[in-house]
Scaffold this active site. Structure first.
Site, PDB file in Angstrom:
ATOM      1  N   GLU A  37      -0.208 111.102 -27.758  1.00 42.45           N
ATOM      2  CA  GLU A  37       0.313 112.181 -26.919  1.00 42.45           C
ATOM      3  C   GLU A  37       1.831 112.276 -27.044  1.00 42.45           C
ATOM      4  OE1 GLU A  37      -1.517 113.606 -22.999  1.00 42.45           O
ATOM      5  OE2 GLU A  37       0.227 112.454 -22.327  1.00 42.45           O
ATOM      6  N   GLY A  52       3.893 110.945 -17.438  1.00 40.36           N
ATOM      7  CA  GLY A  52       2.717 110.246 -16.968  1.00 40.36           C
ATOM      8  C   GLY A  52       2.376 108.998 -17.761  1.00 40.36           C
ATOM      9  N   ARG A  53       2.459 109.082 -19.088  1.00 41.29           N
ATOM     10  CA  ARG A  53       2.052 107.935 -19.911  1.00 41.29           C
ATOM     11  C   ARG A  53       3.080 106.812 -19.912  1.00 41.29           C
ATOM     12  NH1 ARG A  53       3.104 112.465 -22.643  1.00 41.29           N
ATOM     13  NH2 ARG A  53       4.776 112.508 -24.193  1.00 41.29           N
ATOM     14  N   GLU A  57      -8.958 118.243 -12.936  1.00 43.80           N
ATOM     15  CA  GLU A  57      -9.934 117.169 -12.826  1.00 43.80           C
ATOM     16  C   GLU A  57      -9.668 116.302 -11.592  1.00 43.80           C
ATOM     17  OE1 GLU A  57      -9.088 117.604 -17.345  1.00 43.80           O
ATOM     18  OE2 GLU A  57      -8.002 117.787 -15.453  1.00 43.80           O
ATOM     19  N   LYS A  74      -6.408 123.684 -21.474  1.00 48.51           N
ATOM     20  CA  LYS A  74      -6.551 123.934 -20.037  1.00 48.51           C
ATOM     21  C   LYS A  74      -6.706 125.426 -19.753  1.00 48.51           C
ATOM     22  CE  LYS A  74      -3.645 120.037 -18.511  1.00 48.51           C
ATOM     23  NZ  LYS A  74      -2.398 119.692 -17.774  1.00 48.51           N
ATOM     24  N   LYS A  78       1.154 114.337 -10.077  1.00 47.79           N
ATOM     25  CA  LYS A  78       2.533 114.736  -9.813  1.00 47.79           C
ATOM     26  C   LYS A  78       2.593 116.112  -9.143  1.00 47.79           C
ATOM     27  CE  LYS A  78       5.740 113.804 -12.856  1.00 47.79           C
ATOM     28  NZ  LYS A  78       6.638 113.847 -14.035  1.00 47.79           N
ATOM     29  N   HIS A 113     -17.769  93.599 -35.514  1.00 51.19           N
ATOM     30  CA  HIS A 113     -19.145  94.038 -35.711  1.00 51.19           C
ATOM     31  C   HIS A 113     -19.274  95.544 -35.515  1.00 51.19           C
ATOM     32  CE1 HIS A 113     -20.506  89.830 -35.824  1.00 51.19           C
ATOM     33  NE2 HIS A 113     -19.540  89.644 -34.942  1.00 51.19           N
TER      34      HIS A 113
END
Length: 558
Positions: free
Chosen positions: A384, A298-299, A244, A526, A238, A415
């Site tokens: 979040e 974002g999510r 990153e 950050k 955005k 398992h």
């Protein structure tokens, strides 16, 4: 159950805005009378939890002949069975009273109307607008946004069609057929999940790769084996400033320039961002930049231009069917009374599990290999959004909106961590997700998958006593679960499922009085990372704590 074939998206008449004041009352400081009502109902809920502690889950079926009917809900695209949750009619009545006291339905109406429900940033939360049928009107803080959404969706569709049809060319004139999607968090997890979950709908000849991690291995693996002449890099950020994402975007740009020259980014890169200056400085043409908006986080954004790579790499119309499934679940969430409202009822039950049954974790187990990424996606969505200890009004939160979320696909999960689910002292609620249709045309496998899913939920509830000489074989049972059944893993049902969890997440936040649409908790790390990076580059430790200083020194050793 709603058919899984493509559903025609008809415009619906928008529900009238909430008559509450601007920004709904449930997230503003509450008056003393309301708080007294809250406390009274919370006391009732505590009493109900204490009462139910003496009753195993199996006894609730014996005591409530109508339990299945009362605790099962048919919603668009899915059937939700809550009957194995540790709640009965009396406890549910108290939960519904609490939802009414918190004006749960009113919050969703205010969110639909574009009120500033994201109080800390004074923003609307209009992810529902992104998947609404054309013809509906949505606003954000009073400004109509429907036309903007429709125009951007049309741009996406045209761009995706050109890629899918081989009409968008690279600098050498060859068709762009490989998409490298660069983003992180909400700009990565959603599209990555969709590409895996909807693999059977992939468009022939299209390939999508993802890079998110700052570890260079991620971008190296994404670019490895790609032909630069046929590769398009899509950078999703955005702000176009995410550390990153920019690091990986620079690496991808350098790779393109190395092989194709300085002019390559103009035809081999696209972006999803609001920062046109930064994208232009990066060499990306404005016509290849798609919008993001401050009224969607974002999510909650995979329905937007963030899904451009998905729209291009899947068959024509698949992305629209995904939106249709989510829109149908939106309509259900907005218009259905809470007692029959699948996502809101689920939110109430998870709120009950966390705050009154004191269950601190929750497992998500889809019995579908192609939903292997769903637990990670929901981990971000729920934790979040709701992993906060301060209410939206700035006061300390006295209720908890998020458990620890983990999971894996069944039957693999059996398992891995099911040993703990069955025999550890702390019960963990489980969401089982299954599909009734055999889409892989292997009935033996499919029946086995369904049998395992049903058996695990039954075994967690019922348990089994240990033989006298083998106490280690005791299964206490009495462990709650929800089962979500869908006909098939289709675009429509997947859209409905993801929207179900979005609404459930928001409902839990409302019940606890927190804001599910900000994420200030990601900021501190950050800032500290930039400080530590400076020390690593200069090989200094001044101002660092003893532990971090010692680690920096160890890293600096040859």
């Amino acid at each position: 159950m709603i058919p899984e074939n493509r559903v025609k998206r008809k415009a619906r008449k928008a529900k009238k805005p909430c008559p509450c004041p601007s920004a709904p009352c449930i997230v503003r400081p509450r008056g003393q009378k309301e708080r007294m009502n809250d406390k009274t109902i919370i006391s009732r809920l505590s009493d109900q939890a204490a009462r139910l502690a003496a009753h195993p889950l199996t006894s609730l079926f014996e005591n409530e002949p109508q339990r299945m009917q009362r605790l099962s809900v048919q919603a668009p695209g899915l059937y939700a069975d809550f009957s194995k949750q540790k709640v009965d009619e009396t406890a549910l009545a108290a939960l519904l009273d609490f939802a009414e006291a918190k004006n749960l339905g009113g919050f969703f109406t205010a969110m639909r109307a574009g009120e500033p429900v994201n109080l800390s940033e004074n923003r609307a939360a209009q992810h529902m607008a992104l998947r609404a049928p054309e013809g509906e009107t949505f606003k954000a803080l009073g400004e109509t946004i429907s036309n903007t959404i429709a125009a951007e969706r049309a741009r996406m569709r045209a761009f995706a069609d050109e890629l899918r049809n081989g009409q968008r060319k690279g600098i050498t004139g060859r068709a762009l057929r490989t998409l490298v999607h660069i983003g992180i968090g909400g700009s990565d997890l959603g599209p990555r999940l969709l590409m895996q979950a909807l693999k059977r709908y992939h468009a022939p000849g299209m390939d999508v790769r993802f890079a998110a991690n700052l570890d260079a291995a991620d971008i190296n693996d994404a670019l490895g084996g790609c032909d630069p002449e046929t590769t398009l890099v899509i950078v999703v950020s955005k702000s176009f400033a995410t550390a990153e994402t920019l690091a990986n975007a620079r690496a991808a740009r350098a790779w393109l320039v190395q092989h194709l020259g300085e002019d390559a980014p103009a035809q081999h890169m696209a972006a999803v961002s609001t920062n046109l200056k930064a994208t232009a400085d990066f060499g990306i043409q404005d016509e290849n930049v798609f919008a993001m908006h401050d009224w969607v986080g974002g999510r909650y954004s995979l329905w937007s231009s963030v899904g451009l790579s998905v729209m291009a790499a899947l068959n024509e119309g698949v992305f629209e069917d995904l939106l249709a499934g989510a829109a149908a679940m939106d309509d259900h969430a907005l218009r259905t009374p809470v007692a029959q409202n699948a996502p809101l009822l689920s939110g109430l039950i998870q709120f009950w599990n966390r705050n009154f049954l004191h269950m601190k974790a929750r497992a998500i187990v889809p019995y579908a290999a192609r939903l292997a990424l769903l637990p990670a996606y929901l981990q971000q969505l729920i934790m979040e959004s709701n992993g906060k200890s301060v209410r939206a009004d700035g006061t300390p939160a006295d209720l908890v909106a998020s458990p620890i979320i983990f999971g894996a696909e069944g039957t693999n999960a059996q398992h891995a961590f099911f040993q703990q689910l069955h025999q550890a002292p702390d019960p963990v609620p489980v969401d089982f997700i299954g599909f009734t249709q055999d889409q892989e045309h292997n009935p033996g496998h499919h029946q086995g998958v369904l049998a395992n899913m049903l058996a695990q939920s039954r075994a967690l509830m019922s348990g089994a006593p240990a033989p006298k000489d083998a106490p280690h074989k005791n299964f206490p049972g009495n462990r709650p679960s929800t089962t979500l059944l869908m006909e098939a893993l289709s675009p429509f049902s997947l859209g409905a499922l993801l929207a179900f969890y979005e609404h459930e997440t928001v409902a839990q936040a409302v019940l606890c009085g927190i804001n599910p649409f900000d994420q200030w908790g990601v900021e501190l790390g950050k800032h500290v990372a930039m400080e530590v990076l400076s020390h690593l580059e200069k090989n200094t430790t001044e101002g660092m704590d003893p532990s971090t200083a010692a680690l920096i020194e160890r890293i600096a050793k040859p």
